[in-house]
Design an enzyme around this catalytic site. Structure first.
Site, PDB file in Angstrom:
ATOM      1  N   HIS A 126       0.834  -1.217   0.000  1.00 32.58           N
ATOM      2  CA  HIS A 126       0.000   0.000   0.000  1.00 32.58           C
ATOM      3  C   HIS A 126       0.865   1.263   0.000  1.00 32.58           C
ATOM      4  O   HIS A 126       0.658   2.175  -0.807  1.00 32.58           O
ATOM      5  CB  HIS A 126      -0.925  -0.037   1.223  1.00 32.58           C
ATOM      6  CG  HIS A 126      -1.821   1.151   1.370  1.00 32.58           C
ATOM      7  ND1 HIS A 126      -3.140   1.143   0.966  1.00 32.58           N
ATOM      8  CD2 HIS A 126      -1.605   2.394   1.874  1.00 32.58           C
ATOM      9  CE1 HIS A 126      -3.684   2.320   1.212  1.00 32.58           C
ATOM     10  NE2 HIS A 126      -2.773   3.108   1.776  1.00 32.58           N
ATOM     11  N   GLU A 127       1.838   1.316   0.899  1.00 30.96           N
ATOM     12  CA  GLU A 127       2.657   2.540   1.012  1.00 30.96           C
ATOM     13  C   GLU A 127       3.527   2.757  -0.225  1.00 30.96           C
ATOM     14  O   GLU A 127       3.786   3.899  -0.615  1.00 30.96           O
ATOM     15  CB  GLU A 127       3.521   2.487   2.274  1.00 30.96           C
ATOM     16  CG  GLU A 127       2.745   2.488   3.579  1.00 30.96           C
ATOM     17  CD  GLU A 127       1.793   3.665   3.749  1.00 30.96           C
ATOM     18  OE1 GLU A 127       2.059   4.756   3.217  1.00 30.96           O
ATOM     19  OE2 GLU A 127       0.754   3.474   4.416  1.00 30.96           O
ATOM     20  N   HIS A 130       1.662   4.710  -2.657  1.00 32.10           N
ATOM     21  CA  HIS A 130       1.753   6.154  -2.382  1.00 32.10           C
ATOM     22  C   HIS A 130       3.094   6.713  -2.859  1.00 32.10           C
ATOM     23  O   HIS A 130       3.147   7.778  -3.478  1.00 32.10           O
ATOM     24  CB  HIS A 130       1.597   6.435  -0.892  1.00 32.10           C
ATOM     25  CG  HIS A 130       0.208   6.257  -0.360  1.00 32.10           C
ATOM     26  ND1 HIS A 130      -0.918   6.657  -1.034  1.00 32.10           N
ATOM     27  CD2 HIS A 130      -0.229   5.718   0.818  1.00 32.10           C
ATOM     28  CE1 HIS A 130      -1.999   6.390  -0.300  1.00 32.10           C
ATOM     29  NE2 HIS A 130      -1.606   5.812   0.829  1.00 32.10           N
ATOM     30  N   HIS A 136      -5.727   7.193  -2.724  1.00 27.40           N
ATOM     31  CA  HIS A 136      -6.606   6.094  -2.319  1.00 27.40           C
ATOM     32  C   HIS A 136      -7.616   5.760  -3.407  1.00 27.40           C
ATOM     33  O   HIS A 136      -7.909   6.559  -4.283  1.00 27.40           O
ATOM     34  CB  HIS A 136      -7.282   6.438  -0.993  1.00 27.40           C
ATOM     35  CG  HIS A 136      -6.347   6.320   0.157  1.00 27.40           C
ATOM     36  ND1 HIS A 136      -6.401   7.125   1.263  1.00 27.40           N
ATOM     37  CD2 HIS A 136      -5.293   5.473   0.357  1.00 27.40           C
ATOM     38  CE1 HIS A 136      -5.444   6.783   2.112  1.00 27.40           C
ATOM     39  NE2 HIS A 136      -4.743   5.786   1.574  1.00 27.40           N
TER      40      HIS A 136
HETATM   41  N1  TQI Z   1      -1.623   5.462   6.999  1.00 27.97           N
HETATM   42  C1  TQI Z   1      -2.317   6.266   6.083  1.00 27.97           C
HETATM   43  C2  TQI Z   1      -2.253   5.607   4.679  1.00 27.97           C
HETATM   44  O1  TQI Z   1      -1.151   5.227   4.246  1.00 27.97           O
HETATM   45  C3  TQI Z   1      -1.714   7.647   5.973  1.00 27.97           C
HETATM   46  C4  TQI Z   1      -2.500   8.485   5.030  1.00 27.97           C
HETATM   47  C5  TQI Z   1      -3.729   8.985   5.238  1.00 27.97           C
HETATM   48  C6  TQI Z   1      -2.136   8.850   3.715  1.00 27.97           C
HETATM   49  N2  TQI Z   1      -4.144   9.670   4.115  1.00 27.97           N
HETATM   50  C7  TQI Z   1      -3.199   9.583   3.177  1.00 27.97           C
HETATM   51  C8  TQI Z   1      -1.011   8.617   2.950  1.00 27.97           C
HETATM   52  C9  TQI Z   1      -3.180  10.073   1.894  1.00 27.97           C
HETATM   53  C10 TQI Z   1      -0.980   9.121   1.668  1.00 27.97           C
HETATM   54  C11 TQI Z   1      -2.065   9.838   1.128  1.00 27.97           C
HETATM   55  O2  TQI Z   1      -3.280   5.498   4.044  1.00 27.97           O
HETATM   56  S1  TQI Z   1      -2.326   4.198   7.733  1.00 27.97           S
HETATM   57  C12 TQI Z   1      -3.663   1.190   5.506  1.00 27.97           C
HETATM   58  C13 TQI Z   1      -4.974   0.565   5.163  1.00 27.97           C
HETATM   59  C14 TQI Z   1      -2.424   2.864   6.631  1.00 27.97           C
HETATM   60  C15 TQI Z   1      -3.618   2.284   6.329  1.00 27.97           C
HETATM   61  O3  TQI Z   1      -1.408   3.830   8.739  1.00 27.97           O
HETATM   62  O4  TQI Z   1      -3.641   4.555   8.129  1.00 27.97           O
HETATM   63  C16 TQI Z   1      -2.531   0.670   5.000  1.00 27.97           C
HETATM   64  C17 TQI Z   1      -1.275   2.320   6.129  1.00 27.97           C
HETATM   65  F1  TQI Z   1      -5.282   0.737   3.899  1.00 27.97           F
HETATM   66  F2  TQI Z   1      -4.937  -0.709   5.368  1.00 27.97           F
HETATM   67  F3  TQI Z   1      -5.911   1.052   5.914  1.00 27.97           F
HETATM   68  C18 TQI Z   1      -1.312   1.229   5.298  1.00 27.97           C
HETATM   69 CL1  TQI Z   1      -2.571  -0.729   4.006  1.00 27.97          CL
HETATM   70 ZN    ZN Z   2      -2.968   5.045   2.135  1.00 31.02          ZN
END
Ligand code: TQI
Ligand code: ZN
Ligand code: ZN
Length: 169
Positions: A126-127, A130, A136
């Protein structure tokens, strides 16, 4: 459906063989590093991008590190669950993970006895999305969907992820 960051930033032509490095202080095991390598491979298989680990942290395009709490970038981590990790849009290259999570590196997370266990490879895939410019997605099965069920492993790119990344690269 997939989305991009405002202005659709990407790694430009000429910066598509990307290097990555791990924060040396983390002293990660090869097992952990292999999880990241597998996550990068999933994206390289559907794009012209390549990802190569290098040892010189400061020289890497993509900088990966585990941090706890306030780590100096204005987006402090929050202990177990909540924020798991964050990564920044191209071409920042910063990929930070919350060192307080109960990261699962191998084995079957669905049978983990730890209620707060989080699958490292799922979060890494996922990261990296980004890091490469994907925002998303509204498609629930996609890697870039903004939530994941607890104790779930989701590492396979969905059609929606592939369509999104192939529009950028
Ligand atoms: N971190 C958020 C994410 O990576 C951080 C974030 C929020 C973000 N809004 C964003 C990053 C917009 C970039 C652009 O989405 S998290 C998941 C999932 C997170 C969440 O820690 O909430 C994953 C990290 F999708 F599972 F909810 C990885 Cl896979
Ligand atoms: Zn994300
Ligand atoms: Zn950070």
């Amino acid at each position: 459906h997939y989305s991009f960051f405002p202005g659709s930033p990407v790694w430009p032509v000429g910066r598509r063989d990307l290097t990555y490095a791990f924060q040396p202080e983390n002293e990660l095991t090869n097992e952990v590093k292999t999880v990241f390598a597998r996550a990068f491979l999933r994206w390289s298989q559907v794009t012209p991008l390549t990802f190569t680990e290098i040892q010189t942290f400061s020289a890497a395009d993509l900088k990966i590190g585990f941090f706890v709490g306030d780590h100096g970038d204005g987006e402090p981590f929050d202990g177990v669950l909540g924020t798991l990790a964050h990564a920044f849009s191209p071409t920042a290259g910063r990929f930070h993970l919350d060192g307080d999570e109960n990261w699962v590196v191998g084995g079957d997370i669905s049978t983990s006895s730890v209620a707060s266990a989080v699958d490292l490879e799922s979060v890494a895939v996922h990261e990296i999305g980004h890091l490469l410019g994907l925002g998303h997605s509204s498609v629930e099965d996609s890697i870039m969907f903004p939530t994941i069920a607890s104790r779930t492993r989701k590492v396979e790119l969905a059609n929606d992820d592939v369509l999104g990344i192939q529009r950028l690269y």
